[in-house]
Enzyme design. Structure first.
Site, PDB file in Angstrom:
ATOM      1  N   CYS A 185      43.679  49.844  55.797  1.00  0.00           N
ATOM      2  CA  CYS A 185      42.373  49.449  55.253  1.00  0.00           C
ATOM      3  C   CYS A 185      41.248  49.852  56.211  1.00  0.00           C
ATOM      4  CB  CYS A 185      42.395  47.955  54.950  1.00  0.00           C
ATOM      5  SG  CYS A 185      41.124  47.444  53.790  1.00  0.00           S
TER       6      CYS A 185
ATOM      7  N   HIS B  70      47.678  46.945  51.727  1.00  0.00           N
ATOM      8  CA  HIS B  70      48.089  46.057  52.826  1.00  0.00           C
ATOM      9  C   HIS B  70      49.578  45.723  52.769  1.00  0.00           C
ATOM     10  CE1 HIS B  70      44.137  45.009  54.507  1.00  0.00           C
ATOM     11  NE2 HIS B  70      43.688  45.163  53.283  1.00  0.00           N
TER      12      HIS B  70
ATOM     13  N   GLU C  85      51.393  44.615  55.062  1.00  0.00           N
ATOM     14  CA  GLU C  85      51.684  43.421  55.866  1.00  0.00           C
ATOM     15  C   GLU C  85      51.570  42.136  55.058  1.00  0.00           C
ATOM     16  OE1 GLU C  85      48.909  45.132  55.877  1.00  0.00           O
ATOM     17  OE2 GLU C  85      47.165  43.927  56.427  1.00  0.00           O
TER      18      GLU C  85
END
Lengths: 222, 81
Positions: A86, A196, A198
């Site tokens: 990002c 994302h 994660e």
């Protein structure tokens, strides 16, 4: 796998990243403040998401001039793995470590939702745990994720197998050219991506589709 | 010396903000609105008195931070130049 997460003023996804790295690698990652000029000896350097310097001037532009970025570039040139997610991807393009730029989303709205990503190549240290053309789910949350590069650059990225992820046609959330969601540098040791991973690493988050990126990095470290 | 720097998107780079402005102007009833492109305008005060040196420094600033030359062009105007 030893890892370090760089923190800039305005980063806000570093905790999610630290959590994911520790869960998957079993080793506590280091955090490095952007004013540092040297990096610890690690296998993976991560530039997390957020709004470094309030996105002033252009997203990632001011963060790209932080003292630590010189060290990140040196490590990247040496072949150390670097992952920018990002805002981290925006910083990597601003510094020229990755080609192209991230423009305002085509529909001008901040987009926060889950999209589908096609694994464009499994031939990389970030995607080897997936199979090519596999489709995974992954959340996105950004206002400036509309990837742009000139035709020559795009053709070269494709010819050199450096596109890591594409949004499926139906879920392209930002107007990115050729549906590009993530790309790699020439040596393929630096990956920048808008989604994302994660945030999708355990059942409590709704799925584990994002684990493969970290698992690939972990598996391919000698 | 004062510098005025205009930063504009290169031709071929999508400008969704410009498109939205064009659409808004059209909705307000302004006729004949074609392409609208949005850019940035930056003023910089400089203590340098030599125009050539000031221009060289400003070009360096534009190349390194003020503009992203992957997507943007810049034009520098200097007061008294």
């Amino acid at each position: 796998m030893k890892s370090a997460v760089i923190v800039f003023p305005g980063s806000n996804r570093e905790r999610d990243m630290l959590y994911a790295l520790e869960q998957i690698s079993g080793q506590k990652p280091l955090t490095v403040w952007h004013q540092e000029t040297t990096l610890p000896d690690v296998d993976l350097i991560v530039l997390p998401g957020g709004f470094s310097y309030g996105d002033y001037l252009r997203t990632g532009a001011i963060a790209g001039l932080s003292p630590i970025m010189k060290a990140v570039k040196e490590q990247a040139d040496k072949g150390v793995r670097v992952l920018g997610v990002c805002n981290g991807f925006q910083i990597l393009t601003e510094t020229g470590i990755l080609p192209g730029a991230l423009l305002r989303n085509a529909h001008l709205k901040f987009v926060c939702k889950e999209v589908e990503l096609e694994i464009a190549t499994s031939q990389s240290v970030f995607t080897s745990a997936y199979s090519a053309n596999q489709v995974i789910r992954c959340p996105v949350a950004h206002h400036d994720g509309n990837y742009f590069a000139d035709e020559d650059t795009l053709n070269r990225l494709e010819a050199e197998d450096r596109v890591a992820f594409r949004y499926t046609q139906a879920t392209n959330p930002n107007g990115s050219i050729r549906n590009i969601a993530g790309i790699m540098n020439e040596q393929k040791n630096v990956l920048g991506m808008m989604p994302h991973p994660e945030n999708l690493i355990e059942a409590a988050q709704g799925g584990t589709d994002g684990r493969g990126i970290f698992e690939s990095a972990l598996e391919t470290i000698a | 010396m004062k510098a005025r720097i205009k930063i504009t998107l290169k031709n071929g780079v999508l400008d969704p903000q410009g498109k939205a402005i064009s659409h808004a102007l059209d909705q307000l009833g302004f006729d004949g609105i074609g392409d609208v492109r949005q850019g940035k305008y930056i003023e910089v005060d400089l203590s340098e008195t030599d125009t050539a040196k000031a221009r060289a420094a400003l070009e360096d600033m534009c190349e390194r931070v003020l503009a992203n030359t992957v997507i943007e062009n810049y034009a520098i105007e200097l007061d008294g130049a």
